[in-house]
Design a protein around this motif. Structure first.
Motif, PDB file in Angstrom:
ATOM      1  N   LEU A  92       0.806  -1.219   0.000  1.00 38.01           N
ATOM      2  CA  LEU A  92       0.000   0.000   0.000  1.00 38.01           C
ATOM      3  C   LEU A  92       0.833   1.261   0.000  1.00 38.01           C
ATOM      4  N   VAL A  93       1.815   1.287   0.869  1.00 36.76           N
ATOM      5  CA  VAL A  93       2.748   2.408   0.899  1.00 36.76           C
ATOM      6  C   VAL A  93       4.140   1.819   1.062  1.00 36.76           C
ATOM      7  N   THR A  94       5.126   2.539   0.559  1.00 37.55           N
ATOM      8  CA  THR A  94       6.516   2.128   0.750  1.00 37.55           C
ATOM      9  C   THR A  94       7.219   3.215   1.541  1.00 37.55           C
ATOM     10  N   ALA A  95       7.814   2.802   2.649  1.00 36.23           N
ATOM     11  CA  ALA A  95       8.554   3.761   3.469  1.00 36.23           C
ATOM     12  C   ALA A  95      10.019   3.703   3.071  1.00 36.23           C
ATOM     13  N   VAL A  96      10.628   4.878   3.015  1.00 36.66           N
ATOM     14  CA  VAL A  96      12.042   4.954   2.653  1.00 36.66           C
ATOM     15  C   VAL A  96      12.763   5.735   3.750  1.00 36.66           C
ATOM     16  N   PRO A  97      13.870   5.179   4.246  1.00 34.24           N
ATOM     17  CA  PRO A  97      14.624   5.902   5.277  1.00 34.24           C
ATOM     18  C   PRO A  97      15.368   7.084   4.651  1.00 34.24           C
ATOM     19  N   VAL A  98      15.215   8.221   5.261  1.00 30.68           N
ATOM     20  CA  VAL A  98      15.836   9.443   4.754  1.00 30.68           C
ATOM     21  C   VAL A  98      17.328   9.407   5.101  1.00 30.68           C
ATOM     22  N   PRO A  99      18.217   9.742   4.129  1.00 31.35           N
ATOM     23  CA  PRO A  99      19.656   9.712   4.433  1.00 31.35           C
ATOM     24  C   PRO A  99      20.008  10.603   5.624  1.00 31.35           C
ATOM     25  N   ALA A 100      21.032  10.181   6.355  1.00 32.02           N
ATOM     26  CA  ALA A 100      21.459  10.936   7.538  1.00 32.02           C
ATOM     27  C   ALA A 100      21.729  12.391   7.153  1.00 32.02           C
ATOM     28  N   GLY A 101      21.324  13.297   7.997  1.00 31.49           N
ATOM     29  CA  GLY A 101      21.578  14.720   7.758  1.00 31.49           C
ATOM     30  C   GLY A 101      20.471  15.410   6.978  1.00 31.49           C
ATOM     31  N   LEU A 102      19.558  14.627   6.367  1.00 32.22           N
ATOM     32  CA  LEU A 102      18.442  15.251   5.627  1.00 32.22           C
ATOM     33  C   LEU A 102      17.174  15.172   6.480  1.00 32.22           C
ATOM     34  N   GLU A 103      16.275  16.125   6.226  1.00 28.96           N
ATOM     35  CA  GLU A 103      15.031  16.189   6.990  1.00 28.96           C
ATOM     36  C   GLU A 103      13.856  15.737   6.127  1.00 28.96           C
ATOM     37  N   PRO A 104      13.030  14.796   6.635  1.00 24.70           N
ATOM     38  CA  PRO A 104      11.849  14.390   5.863  1.00 24.70           C
ATOM     39  C   PRO A 104      11.010  15.588   5.421  1.00 24.70           C
ATOM     40  N   ALA A 105      10.820  16.563   6.326  1.00 20.74           N
ATOM     41  CA  ALA A 105       9.933  17.690   6.000  1.00 20.74           C
ATOM     42  C   ALA A 105      10.438  18.452   4.777  1.00 20.74           C
ATOM     43  N   ALA A 106      11.755  18.604   4.665  1.00 18.83           N
ATOM     44  CA  ALA A 106      12.321  19.351   3.534  1.00 18.83           C
ATOM     45  C   ALA A 106      12.101  18.567   2.239  1.00 18.83           C
ATOM     46  N   LEU A 107      12.278  17.245   2.311  1.00 20.54           N
ATOM     47  CA  LEU A 107      12.083  16.418   1.107  1.00 20.54           C
ATOM     48  C   LEU A 107      10.613  16.443   0.686  1.00 20.54           C
ATOM     49  N   ILE A 108       9.746  16.395   1.674  1.00 25.35           N
ATOM     50  CA  ILE A 108       8.305  16.394   1.391  1.00 25.35           C
ATOM     51  C   ILE A 108       7.896  17.729   0.750  1.00 25.35           C
ATOM     52  N   SER A 109       8.461  18.836   1.252  1.00 25.71           N
ATOM     53  CA  SER A 109       8.151  20.145   0.648  1.00 25.71           C
ATOM     54  C   SER A 109       8.654  20.216  -0.785  1.00 25.71           C
ATOM     55  N   ALA A 110       9.846  19.685  -1.020  1.00 21.58           N
ATOM     56  CA  ALA A 110      10.394  19.734  -2.383  1.00 21.58           C
ATOM     57  C   ALA A 110       9.491  18.946  -3.332  1.00 21.58           C
ATOM     58  N   ALA A 111       9.001  17.796  -2.894  1.00 23.79           N
ATOM     59  CA  ALA A 111       8.092  17.002  -3.737  1.00 23.79           C
ATOM     60  C   ALA A 111       6.769  17.729  -3.931  1.00 23.79           C
ATOM     61  N   ALA A 112       6.311  18.401  -2.877  1.00 22.12           N
ATOM     62  CA  ALA A 112       5.035  19.123  -2.973  1.00 22.12           C
ATOM     63  C   ALA A 112       5.114  20.227  -4.020  1.00 22.12           C
ATOM     64  N   ARG A 113       6.301  20.820  -4.162  1.00 23.69           N
ATOM     65  CA  ARG A 113       6.445  21.872  -5.188  1.00 23.69           C
ATOM     66  C   ARG A 113       6.256  21.305  -6.589  1.00 23.69           C
ATOM     67  N   LEU A 114       6.430  20.000  -6.741  1.00 26.34           N
ATOM     68  CA  LEU A 114       6.163  19.338  -8.035  1.00 26.34           C
ATOM     69  C   LEU A 114       4.725  18.825  -8.104  1.00 26.34           C
ATOM     70  N   GLY A 115       3.964  19.080  -7.053  1.00 29.16           N
ATOM     71  CA  GLY A 115       2.593  18.598  -7.026  1.00 29.16           C
ATOM     72  C   GLY A 115       2.476  17.143  -6.613  1.00 29.16           C
ATOM     73  N   VAL A 116       3.516  16.607  -5.987  1.00 33.35           N
ATOM     74  CA  VAL A 116       3.493  15.196  -5.563  1.00 33.35           C
ATOM     75  C   VAL A 116       3.451  15.143  -4.047  1.00 33.35           C
ATOM     76  N   GLU A 117       2.487  14.401  -3.531  1.00 36.05           N
ATOM     77  CA  GLU A 117       2.314  14.332  -2.085  1.00 36.05           C
ATOM     78  C   GLU A 117       3.054  13.130  -1.502  1.00 36.05           C
ATOM     79  N   LEU A 118       4.124  13.404  -0.780  1.00 32.98           N
ATOM     80  CA  LEU A 118       4.788  12.378   0.020  1.00 32.98           C
ATOM     81  C   LEU A 118       4.482  12.712   1.479  1.00 32.98           C
ATOM     82  N   THR A 119       4.582  11.717   2.362  1.00 31.66           N
ATOM     83  CA  THR A 119       4.225  11.975   3.766  1.00 31.66           C
ATOM     84  C   THR A 119       5.268  11.364   4.694  1.00 31.66           C
TER      85      THR A 119
END
Ligand SMILES: *Cc1c(COP(=O)(O)O)cnc(C)c1O
Length: 364
Positions: free
Chosen positions: A279-306
């Motif tokens: 149903l969903v695939t979880a991916v561990p965020v590389p050390a030093g990166l923030e999930p929230a920042a990655l999610i915002s970057a995807a949102a700017r493309l119109g893609v919803e990650l959580t």
């Protein structure tokens, strides 16, 4: 002249009472269940709470497997009703290990009920359901399975697995409405529920809902909410037209394409395929990166990650490929957007290879 006050949602036709039982039968078909099927006019968490409230009584002993907040709540509702509940909690964001279940069952003097969530949308894990049920069945334990997320995304054969109570909602993999849910209840489960002191005259009372079965499925347990019930019919029409196996295969394909894409990006998935939900695939965020920042970057493309939820470790990002999102387009967009987000955060990601991997999985 058009009436500015007119709205197509006003004055809806009633849901035809004679179609109510047929709807329950169709749910039974999806679950491969010959047990009683009850419809609940509310989102699935209400059906879960009704199950706990209806089973709970002082003297009832429950082994409750917790792999997300849903399992935690189920234990709380049982305790509130006086049951003795032993929670076994998996490692954060991971499925329960079958050895842990076996040990807990062996250690307990007597267990009446075992409760478990099949697949978790919070963390993208799959619990080892057939193995858990086999352990419970061999001990004569009544089993409760939260299959809200898994139905339509994973095989769920209530009869073959011997599930006493299965709770489902149409709004995840089945792609249906969120305001109605359903349960399959076995004879053995009814024996626990239909006590003299069972809760009655309550929206959470399964004993009350049983009156609909006992009346020959004539007198409706309430007024079916037309929008929800018509929408459920439409969702079932589509599932039946394709076949539930096709729907499950579509989710399995979306999951494996997502995993292939992430691997090509250089971002391994959180759990191995055998422990992962479709149903969903979880991916561990590389050390030093923030999930929230990655999610915002995807949102700017119109893609919803959580972000991973509940007791999932908070360094997980989830790629959702459930229901209407179990498609090539959604999987490709998820993986590419995650790759773009990694790059924008200064992390290397081979987006071309990831697109190739997703496409190749879909072309096999
Ligand atoms: C979504 C979900 C629920 C509850 O769903 P609602 O209908 O939103 O209340 C329960 N259990 C699991 C495992 C879920 O994924």
């Amino acid at each position: 002249m058009s009436d500015p006050g007119w709205n197509p949602l006003h004055g809806l036709p009633s849901y035809p009472a004679e179609r109510y039982a047929a709807l329950a039968d169709r749910i039974g078909g999806i679950l491969q269940s010959r047990n009683d099927i009850l419809l609940v006019q509310a989102e699935a968490v209400v059906a879960l709470e009704a199950t706990a409230v209806s089973l709970a009584s002082p003297g009832l002993s429950v082994l409750n497997i917790v792999t997300s907040p849903y399992g935690g709540w189920f234990g709380q509702w049982l305790r509130r009703g006086g049951a003795t509940v032993r929670d076994i909690v998996a490692e954060p964001g991971l499925p329960i290990e079958i050895e842990v279940v076996a040990t807990a069952l062996d250690a307990a003097p007597r267990i009446d009920v075992l409760a478990v969530v099949h697949a978790e949308s919070a963390s993208g894990i799959l619990n080892p359901l057939p193995e858990i049920l086999a352990l419970a069945r061999s001990r004569g334990i009544v089993t409760v399975v939260d299959a809200v997320a898994s139905v339509g995304g994973h095989p769920l054969d209530v009869e073959a697995l011997g599930i006493d109570i299965a709770i489902i909602g149409p709004q995840k993999a089945l792609g249906g409405p969120a305001g109605v849910s359903a349960l399959s209840v076995s004879r053995r489960a009814w024996e626990l529920i239909l006590r003299d002191d069972a809760p009655r005259d309550s929206i959470l009372s399964l004993a009350d809902l049983k009156r609909w079965i006992d009346s020959g499925r004539q007198a409706l347990p309430g007024t079916p909410a037309p929008l929800e019930f018509f929408a459920l019919e439409t969702a079932l029409d589509r599932v039946e037209a394709d076949g539930i196996e096709t729907l499950i295969a579509r989710h399995a394909l979306a999951a494996s394409a997502t995993r292939a894409g992430l691997a090509a990006l250089g971002a391994g998935a959180w759990v191995p395929p055998a422990k992962a939900s479709n149903l969903v695939t979880a991916v561990p965020v590389p050390a030093g990166l923030e999930p929230a920042a990655l999610i915002s970057a995807a949102a700017r493309l119109g893609v919803e990650l959580t972000e991973g939820l509940g007791n999932a470790p908070n360094h997980l990002v989830r790629l959702n490929h459930t229901g209407p999102r179990a498609t090539f387009q959604a999987v490709l967009a998820n993986v590419v957007a995650y790759g773009v987000a990694l790059r924008q955060a200064g992390h290397p990601a081979d987006i071309a290879a990831a697109s190739e991997a997703v496409s190749a999985t879909y072309s096999r």
